[in-house]
Motif scaffolding. Structure first.
Motif, mmCIF file in Angstrom:
data_model
loop_
_atom_site.group_PDB
_atom_site.id
_atom_site.type_symbol
_atom_site.label_atom_id
_atom_site.label_comp_id
_atom_site.label_asym_id
_atom_site.label_seq_id
_atom_site.Cartn_x
_atom_site.Cartn_y
_atom_site.Cartn_z
ATOM 1 N N ASN A 1 0.822 -1.234 0.000
ATOM 2 C CA ASN A 1 0.000 0.000 0.000
ATOM 3 C C ASN A 1 0.844 1.267 0.000
ATOM 4 O O ASN A 1 0.507 2.271 0.619
ATOM 5 C CB ASN A 1 -0.945 -0.004 1.201
ATOM 6 N N ASP A 2 1.959 1.249 -0.705
ATOM 7 C CA ASP A 2 2.803 2.446 -0.830
ATOM 8 C C ASP A 2 2.259 3.362 -1.926
ATOM 9 O O ASP A 2 1.980 2.903 -3.039
ATOM 10 C CB ASP A 2 4.244 2.052 -1.164
ATOM 11 N N ALA A 3 2.121 4.642 -1.610
ATOM 12 C CA ALA A 3 1.645 5.613 -2.594
ATOM 13 C C ALA A 3 2.747 5.923 -3.600
ATOM 14 O O ALA A 3 3.890 6.175 -3.219
ATOM 15 C CB ALA A 3 1.200 6.883 -1.899
ATOM 16 N N LEU A 4 2.383 5.915 -4.881
ATOM 17 C CA LEU A 4 3.345 6.184 -5.952
ATOM 18 C C LEU A 4 3.164 7.568 -6.566
ATOM 19 O O LEU A 4 4.025 8.015 -7.336
ATOM 20 C CB LEU A 4 3.207 5.128 -7.055
ATOM 21 N N GLY A 5 2.073 8.258 -6.196
ATOM 22 C CA GLY A 5 1.759 9.477 -6.907
ATOM 23 C C GLY A 5 1.109 9.144 -8.237
ATOM 24 O O GLY A 5 0.924 7.969 -8.581
ATOM 25 N N SER A 6 0.742 10.161 -8.983
ATOM 26 C CA SER A 6 0.052 9.929 -10.253
ATOM 27 C C SER A 6 0.689 10.748 -11.358
ATOM 28 O O SER A 6 1.290 11.798 -11.121
ATOM 29 C CB SER A 6 -1.431 10.278 -10.132
ATOM 30 N N GLN A 7 0.505 10.246 -12.578
ATOM 31 C CA GLN A 7 1.051 10.933 -13.738
ATOM 32 C C GLN A 7 0.099 12.040 -14.220
ATOM 33 O O GLN A 7 0.523 13.014 -14.826
ATOM 34 C CB GLN A 7 1.315 9.927 -14.857
ATOM 35 N N TYR A 8 -1.196 11.864 -13.925
ATOM 36 C CA TYR A 8 -2.212 12.835 -14.336
ATOM 37 C C TYR A 8 -3.155 13.097 -13.159
ATOM 38 O O TYR A 8 -3.359 12.226 -12.309
ATOM 39 C CB TYR A 8 -3.037 12.301 -15.512
ATOM 40 N N TYR A 9 -3.738 14.279 -13.137
ATOM 41 C CA TYR A 9 -4.795 14.537 -12.154
ATOM 42 C C TYR A 9 -5.672 15.678 -12.629
ATOM 43 O O TYR A 9 -5.255 16.527 -13.423
ATOM 44 C CB TYR A 9 -4.211 14.859 -10.769
ATOM 45 N N ALA A 10 -6.919 15.673 -12.145
ATOM 46 C CA ALA A 10 -7.869 16.744 -12.431
ATOM 47 C C ALA A 10 -8.866 16.798 -11.286
ATOM 48 O O ALA A 10 -9.354 15.749 -10.840
ATOM 49 C CB ALA A 10 -8.581 16.524 -13.757
ATOM 50 N N THR A 11 -9.157 17.985 -10.791
ATOM 51 C CA THR A 11 -10.126 18.145 -9.709
ATOM 52 C C THR A 11 -10.989 19.365 -9.963
ATOM 53 O O THR A 11 -10.592 20.302 -10.673
ATOM 54 C CB THR A 11 -9.445 18.306 -8.337
ATOM 55 N N LEU A 12 -12.188 19.358 -9.364
ATOM 56 C CA LEU A 12 -13.118 20.480 -9.453
ATOM 57 C C LEU A 12 -13.803 20.635 -8.099
ATOM 58 O O LEU A 12 -14.246 19.645 -7.507
ATOM 59 C CB LEU A 12 -14.160 20.242 -10.547
ATOM 60 N N SER A 13 -13.864 21.864 -7.607
ATOM 61 C CA SER A 13 -14.473 22.127 -6.304
ATOM 62 C C SER A 13 -15.443 23.291 -6.417
ATOM 63 O O SER A 13 -15.184 24.270 -7.125
ATOM 64 C CB SER A 13 -13.407 22.471 -5.257
ATOM 65 N N ALA A 14 -16.564 23.168 -5.719
ATOM 66 C CA ALA A 14 -17.529 24.263 -5.590
ATOM 67 C C ALA A 14 -17.717 24.548 -4.117
ATOM 68 O O ALA A 14 -17.916 23.636 -3.311
ATOM 69 C CB ALA A 14 -18.860 23.874 -6.227
ATOM 70 N N GLU A 15 -17.617 25.826 -3.746
ATOM 71 C CA GLU A 15 -17.682 26.190 -2.329
ATOM 72 C C GLU A 15 -18.456 27.478 -2.142
ATOM 73 O O GLU A 15 -18.441 28.356 -3.003
ATOM 74 C CB GLU A 15 -16.278 26.344 -1.752
ATOM 75 N N THR A 16 -19.123 27.576 -1.027
ATOM 76 C CA THR A 16 -19.736 28.827 -0.622
ATOM 77 C C THR A 16 -19.336 29.100 0.823
ATOM 78 O O THR A 16 -19.264 28.179 1.643
ATOM 79 C CB THR A 16 -21.272 28.786 -0.745
ATOM 80 N N ASN A 17 -19.002 30.351 1.127
ATOM 81 C CA ASN A 17 -18.715 30.698 2.515
ATOM 82 C C ASN A 17 -19.537 31.912 2.923
ATOM 83 O O ASN A 17 -19.917 32.738 2.095
ATOM 84 C CB ASN A 17 -17.215 30.854 2.769
ATOM 85 N N PHE A 18 -19.825 32.009 4.202
ATOM 86 C CA PHE A 18 -20.851 32.931 4.680
ATOM 87 C C PHE A 18 -20.587 33.297 6.133
ATOM 88 O O PHE A 18 -19.913 32.568 6.872
ATOM 89 C CB PHE A 18 -22.223 32.253 4.580
ATOM 90 N N PRO A 19 -21.095 34.459 6.578
ATOM 91 C CA PRO A 19 -20.966 34.826 7.987
ATOM 92 C C PRO A 19 -21.774 33.862 8.850
ATOM 93 O O PRO A 19 -22.845 33.399 8.450
ATOM 94 C CB PRO A 19 -21.539 36.247 8.053
ATOM 95 N N LEU A 20 -21.289 33.553 10.035
ATOM 96 C CA LEU A 20 -22.013 32.677 10.940
ATOM 97 C C LEU A 20 -23.078 33.472 11.679
ATOM 98 O O LEU A 20 -22.786 34.550 12.229
ATOM 99 C CB LEU A 20 -21.057 32.028 11.932
ATOM 100 N N PRO A 21 -24.300 32.985 11.708
ATOM 101 C CA PRO A 21 -25.369 33.716 12.405
ATOM 102 C C PRO A 21 -25.032 33.914 13.878
ATOM 103 O O PRO A 21 -24.557 33.003 14.556
ATOM 104 C CB PRO A 21 -26.588 32.787 12.235
ATOM 105 N N GLY A 22 -25.279 35.130 14.365
ATOM 106 C CA GLY A 22 -25.059 35.421 15.772
ATOM 107 C C GLY A 22 -23.631 35.745 16.138
ATOM 108 O O GLY A 22 -23.346 36.112 17.284
ATOM 109 N N ILE A 23 -22.680 35.601 15.184
ATOM 110 C CA ILE A 23 -21.266 35.899 15.443
ATOM 111 C C ILE A 23 -20.949 37.265 14.839
ATOM 112 O O ILE A 23 -21.160 37.478 13.637
ATOM 113 C CB ILE A 23 -20.338 34.832 14.840
#
Length: 779
Positions: A677-699
């Motif tokens: 189970n040794d990690a070898l890394g990868s020759q290719y990669y692709a990622t996509l992320s969607a995020e929303t951030n917001f003030p916390l209520p009451g803070i």
């Protein structure tokens, strides 16, 4: 005698010319322009002590045997008073003798400060003018008391009380003591906005410099009320609205209330937003014969249908002016003319190019800078003494100086020169602190351990505009990380940023080996446009894999890692070229804009690695709700690496995991050896992320604590590492995905982030890690 005739004439000033002093104000007798001249043979000084007769005579404009007038007497008295050593001066003429009667101020033996804890003696010595061996006078003492109060007000202690005590020691000398009652710390208890319908209070509070008091405000001091900072806040609000579609914005009033019971201020901004506009028709006209406006289309930043943005209008004017100047018209100026349409809320702009005044820059004066060197300010000009005066290029310089982050305010004034076609530019700046010390926490991806970090940063080293950062981190299992970076922003006098980086990391978290990396790099960055930069970097890295104990007899060590340990140390010598693009409104907390980078890396300039690598990432920020201050972002990453020969090393491939797809360990996805189970890394990669951030209520928004929710997806596949005697899994393209929530804290100790993510698409051999804590990263 000539002297008596002079003294008795009606047109003379007086028989005995005297000046009275009260509270430091000099009252002098007016001198008629036609006063007779006189001559004295001797000068007698009475009342002198510490100063000495010769020193007093040196201040006189009257000399024995030379004619003088009442104007000379007047000036001599001013000279003596301006020295600060005398409380009273009288000059008269008796026959052929000039009689000077003086009363000396007491001399200061010592100046001390009592009761000061929040402001050091050294800083107070820098704001008072009374000093050891200098003269003491009450007027200057009152000025110094006010200067001390101003120094305390700058740290939020406006109710400080300062008195002065004197004690005579000997020979007309005194000790001076400033007695200080520092009082309590003044706070900003409330910040209110009235009349804002489009943007919520939290959004507007993020724009201004003054912050509401919180339990941690004593560290940041952003809650200090300061009238000058308040004026700057008013400007920031105006610029914010003007750059977000509201050209009719007005600040109706700013109400400041002081509460003596808890020593706090409440600030209310009363605003009128007006209507929100989009750009309508955009045109360019010229009255300057020979200017080709067809070549100016690329300079236009304002686009029909886009939300009105005053900053885009300014940038367009500057860009057009620069292009017209390059066509051979250095005096041309650009005047944007706006036309509102109230029926469809559009704002049309016509850029009119006119022949400006034909004037040259005679001199550039720098004032107000107490720390930053003059040349650091001058090099931001595209103009120099003798060049044609160009209003738009001066406006561009002002924006550059403000963007440096060295100054709390920047003003450039145009003053008349020595001739009608000459002007003087006066640059008035106010330095602000540029150094910081922080205590933070991070995550060592290679060692899979928590690291506490101490860092020192200076953005304007010794006032030279140079950037220096040094940090040291210590984690569990003896993990250590050290960094040092230096950048010279104007290398060899050109707009080129040159620098170097040194890095050392080591860890003992792996089961059967210790890991260490030592790296150094030199780099050169050049601007291509206002938003696009190109960097060339040479890096030298050394990787060390040191087997621990009887590792060779362990069954869970793959041949790949046996080769790494046996062949250690490994060297990578590489050359990288990068493009960096940014249009974000704020690097610390972006709300709008794009951040992007693209890297081309060639390894093989010696060393053990020979490959070409292409990788990049881009993040787009967009406000989801201006009223609720909810920010959305999309992030895309990807890359590939290919060897010049047959194989890659493990450290040449991409290590993908929790930094790209949260919920997984770093290097937790991608190709691995079966069984070990040794990690070898990868020759290719692709990622996509969607995020929303917001003030916390009451803070309270000034706590700088925000929540986040996100979804990450991607894959890491392909392998070019030579593996013998072991099977490999995970080389095929397979989607991994997770969803999670986060907590982002822009704390006084650094930008921290806490994430909890649950993978919902993964492979059986992937390694997961639901909770992650580290430095917040906008990219």
């Amino acid at each position: 005698m000539a002297g008596s005739r002079f003294l008795n004439t009606v047109s003379g000033a007086a028989l005995s010319f005297a000046v009275a002093v009260s509270g430091g104000v000099v009252a002098a007798v007016a001198v008629p322009a036609d006063a007779y001249a006189a001559v004295v043979r001797n000068i007698t000084v009475n009342g002198t002590g510490q100063a000495g007769s010769d020193a007093i005579k040196s201040k006189l404009t009257i000399k024995p045997g030379q004619s003088f007038t009442d104007a000379d007497i007047n000036q001599s008295i001013r000279n003596l008073y301006s020295s600060g050593y005398f409380s009273d001066v009288k000059i008269s003429v008796s026959g052929s003798t000039l009689v000077v009667n003086v009363t000396e101020n007491q001399l200061i033996n010592q100046v001390v400060f009592n009761g000061n804890r929040k402001v050091s003696d050294k800083k107070l010595e820098g704001v008072v003018q009374l000093h050891s061996l200098g003269p003491y006078n009450q007027a200057q003492a009152q000025v110094d008391i006010q200067n001390i109060k101003d120094a305390y007000a700058s740290i939020g202690r406006s109710d400080v009380e300062v008195t002065i005590q004197t004690a005579t020691v000997q020979d007309n000398r005194i000790n001076v003591a400033f007695v200080i009652d520092e009082g309590g710390r003044t706070k900003t208890r409330k910040i209110n906005f009235e009349g804002n319908n489009t943007f919520g209070d939290a959004r507007l509070a993020s724009v201004i410099l003054t912050k509401r008091s919180t339990p941690l405000s004593f560290l940041t001091r952003k809650d200090i009320y300061n009238p000058d900072k308040l004026r700057q806040d008013e400007k920031l609000l105006r610029d914010f609205y003007n750059n977000h579609g509201f050209p009719d914005y007005r600040l109706l009033s700013t109400d400041v209330d002081y509460d003596e019971t808890d020593n706090s201020y409440s600030i209310t901004f009363n605003i009128s937003e007006g209507d929100r506009y989009k750009f309508g028709d955009i045109g360019v006209e010229t009255t300057v014969e020979g200017v080709d406006i067809s070549n100016l289309k690329g300079d236009i930043k304002t686009r029909t249908g886009k939300i009105y943005d005053a900053d885009d209008i300014q940038k367009t004017s500057e860009s057009i002016a620069a292009s017209v100047s390059s066509q051979g018209y250095p005096f041309a100026q650009v005047n944007p003319r706006g036309d509102r349409s109230f029926t469809n809320d559009t704002y049309s702009v016509n850029y009119e190019i006119d022949q400006g005044m034909k004037a040259y820059i005679e001199r550039i004066d720098i004032v107000g800078n107490t720390r930053t060197r003059d040349y650091v300010i001058r090099r931001e000009f595209d103009l120099a003494e003798g060049d044609a005066y160009n209003r738009e290029m001066i406006a561009r310089t002002k924006r550059r100086l403000e963007a440096l982050g060295y100054f709390s305010s920047v003003e450039i004034k145009t003053l008349p020169g020595s001739a009608p076609d000459r002007v003087v530019l006066e640059v008035d700046v106010v330095d602000e602190p540029t150094g910081s010390f922080s205590i933070g926490a991070g995550y060592d991806a290679e060692g899979d351990s928590l690291v506490l970090e101490l860092s020192v940063e200076e953005r304007n080293f010794l006032g030279r505009g140079q950037y220096i950062r040094a940090s040291a981190g210590l984690g569990d299992d003896d993990s250590q990380i050290y960094n040092f970076s230096f950048t010279e922003p104007f290398f060899l006098g050109y707009r080129l940023a040159a620098g170097f980086d040194i890095y050392r990391a080591s860890s003992s978290t792996q089961e059967y080996y210790n890991y260490a990396e030592t790296a150094g790099a030199i780099r050169l960055t050049a601007p291509l446009t206002d938003n696009l930069y190109s960097t060339v970097r040479y890096s030298y890295q050394q990787f060390e894999y040191d087997g621990r104990g009887d590792w060779q007899n362990l069954n869970n060590v793959s041949q790949v890692y046996q080769d790494l340990i046996n062949g250690s140390p490994w060297v990578v010598s590489s050359l990288q070229q990068s493009f960096n693009f940014s249009t974000v409104d704020n690097r610390q907390m972006p709300r709008e804009g794009v951040l992007a980078t693209l890297n081309n890396t060639f390894a093989g300039l010696g060393g053990d690695s020979h490959y070409y690598k292409l990788d990049g990432k881009a993040r787009w920020y967009q406000m989801i709700s201006d009223q609720a201050d909810i920010i959305g972002s999309l992030t895309a990453r990807g890359g590939f690496v290919t060897p010049f020969d047959d194989n890659l090393n493990v450290f040449d491939q991409f290590t993908i995991g929790g930094q790209q797809i949260r919920g997984f360990k770093q290097n937790g996805i991608g190709p691995r050896t079966v069984g070990t189970n040794d990690a070898l890394g990868s020759q290719y990669y692709a990622t996509l992320s969607a995020e929303t951030n917001f003030p916390l209520p009451g803070i309270p928004e000034d706590i700088n604590l925000r929540g986040a929710a996100y979804v990450d997806a991607g894959s890491a596949w392909g392998n070019a590492v030579e593996v013998t005697g072991t099977q490999i899994e995970g080389t095929d393209f397979s989607i991994r995905a997770s969803a999670g929530v986060g907590l982002i804290w822009n704390s006084p100790f650094g930008d921290l982030r806490f994430d909890y993510a649950v993978p919902f698409a993964k492979e059986d051999f992937d390694e997961t890690q639901r909770f992650r804590f580290g430095i917040a990263n906008t990219f």
